[in-house]
Design an enzyme around this catalytic site. Structure first.
Site: not given
Ligand SMILES: *Cc1c(COP(=O)(O)O)cnc(C)c1O
Length: 476
Positions: A119
């Site tokens: 993120k």
């Molecule tokens: C948010 C997240 C995901 C999923 O990502 P999306 O963009 O919602 O598909 C996978 N792994 C981790 C560690 C995350 O924080």
């Protein structure tokens, strides 16, 4: 570059990037997308290869983003990219380094940011874009959000120290891992307000909806969001697909595939955009955990959202979703950008029936061929097995979400085409599962030493929208 909504016509003369930057949903309830995707050819890719070499990730980010953003002057956009990606927030100067592992697989390390999850890749840019645009408008923003883990902390670390942005982040009291709590609650800044709600994550989300849905209150207190549907987050993610492709290939027509652990279809949607732009991606492999809403769609053509009771709490918790908030963007492209059909599916059928079924349509029949998507799901046992396997064969510890990706990638990898798995978090965030898999505590990067022992800055709140409003009013 003009933007339109997946559910309607573009407003004339069309919206620019900065018009939609601070927005969530489009006014008609759809999601914003560019009116058409910019196309890149072998010459552009060759140029980007030398940009990445000479100007690093921030330079590449500028080159890619400037195809989507024409309402920020070039020098300013360059500065925004440098502040996001060259100011030491990421542990590697490569920002997204890659590592080859056995069996034709590569890892693209997206978790070198301040909160050790992917993120950060988008949120660091979003913070700089927000600050820039707010200054241009002479306004301020109070971000109100709910998190069960990675998004909230990435938002807080990205907005920290930005004079025009304040963050109110709701968390379900006592329900995040000790590490995740410590990451957020150790932040000591009056502009970062951590709120522990007496309830579960859904209660937090409902509170956000209730307060943000009170439009006079929202306006009076300049409330905004940093949802995963925000277009700026998505376009920021396109950059690491390009960077990973450049780092794994040496010729400008070499194809790769990506395997992406998926929850809200945010990460992989950026891969879809990159492929539509002409980046040589053969296959986009979508990996879910036991919450297989999306895997089911790509295998059967039926998209059926789950109730919260049907949503499993798994050992890859950031992928525990009941519906995929970015998925509408892909469906819009799949259906030839027919906004009326998208509106019928998402605004009528889904709320009424809880599902829609494209299995009999020619678009679904041609999906894999045209868009390169395949999918599969992983289980707790798969995660443990693949964490152990990668550790034994490559000496690398991967987090449970990345392990979901590796498991599914191995089902689809084929000789001669590198398969890049996006690493979405560092294992230290999910150490209990790592210990279960291999009996070893994962390394803790020095930046996180002792964070659980720091003073905690968090306000306890009853599950009550009026209490939340009073808190926001007192601090804005
Ligand atoms: C948010 C997240 C995901 C999923 O990502 P999306 O963009 O919602 O598909 C996978 N792994 C981790 C560690 C995350 O924080």
């Amino acid at each position: 570059m003009r933007y339109l909504s997946t559910r309607g016509e573009p407003g004339l003369p069309g919206l620019g990037f900065c018009d939609i930057l601070l927005e969530g949903l489009a006014p008609d309830g759809g999601l914003f997308l560019p009116a058409s995707y910019p196309r890149v050819d072998a010459g552009d890719l060759a140029r980007w290869r030398s940009v990445l070499e000479s100007e690093g990730y921030a330079g590449l980010a500028f080159a890619v983003l400037s195809l989507f953003i024409d309402d920020i002057p070039e020098d300013d956009l360059r500065g925004i990219c440098e502040r996001a990606y060259s100011s030491g927030a990421f542990s590697s100067t490569d920002v997204v380094p890659v590592t080859e592992i056995e069996g034709g697989l590569w890892l693209a390390h997206l978790s070198g940011g301040p909160t050790a999850a992917f993120k950060d890749m988008a949120m660091q840019l979003l913070g700089q874009l927000f600050e820039y645009e707010l200054e241009r408008r002479g306004s301020e923003l109070n971000i109100l959000g709910a998190t069960s883990g990675d998004t909230g902390s990435a938002a807080e670390y990205a907005m920290l120290g930005l004079p025009r942005v304040r963050v109110f982040m709701l968390t379900p009291a006592g329900r995040m891992t000790p590490f995740q709590q410590a990451q957020m609650f150790s932040l000591d800044d009056p502009a970062i307000v951590n709120i522990a709600v007496d309830g579960v994550f859904d209660d937090c989300q409902d509170l956000v909806k209730a307060v943000a849905g009170d439009l006079p209150f929202k306006q009076e207190h300049s409330l905004g969001a940093v949802n995963s549907i925000n277009w700026a987050r998505l376009v920021a993610q396109v950059v690491y697909y390009v960077a990973s492709w450049l780092r794994v290939t040496s010729a400008d027509d070499e194809v790769v595939s990506f395997c992406v652990p998926t929850g809200n279809f945010g990460n992989i949607c950026a891969g879809h955009v990159a492929r539509m732009m002409g980046l040589p991606i053969e296959t986009l492999v979508l990996a879910t955990n036991e919450n297989n809403v999306l895997d089911e769609f790509f295998r059967t053509g039926v998209y059926r959202v789950r109730s919260s009771a049907e949503t499993h709490a798994t050992s890859s918790p950031s992928m525990d979703i009941s519906k995929a908030s970015n998925f509408e963007r892909f469906v819009f492209d799949l259906l030839g950008r027919d906004a009326a059909r998208v509106r019928e599916l998402f605004a009528v059928q889904l709320p009424r029936d809880g599902y829609f079924d494209l299995s009999e349509t020619p678009e679904f029949a041609g999906l894999a061929e045209r868009f390169g998507f395949v999918s599969a799901a992983s289980t707790h046992a798969d995660r443990l097995a693949h964490i152990a396997d990668v550790y034994r064969r490559d000496g690398i510890i991967v987090d449970p979400h990345t392990a979901d990706g590796i498991k599914v990638a191995r089902d689809f990898v084929r000789p001669g085409v590198p398969m890049i798995v996006t690493e979405t978090a560092l294992p230290v965030k999910f150490s209990a599962t790592i210990v279960e898999a291999i009996g070893i505590e994962p390394d803790r990067p020095a930046a996180f030493d002792g964070i659980e022992d720091l003073p905690r800055h968090v306000i306890a709140l009853p599950n009550d929208a009026n209490a939340l409003k009073a808190l926001i009013a007192a601090r804005t």
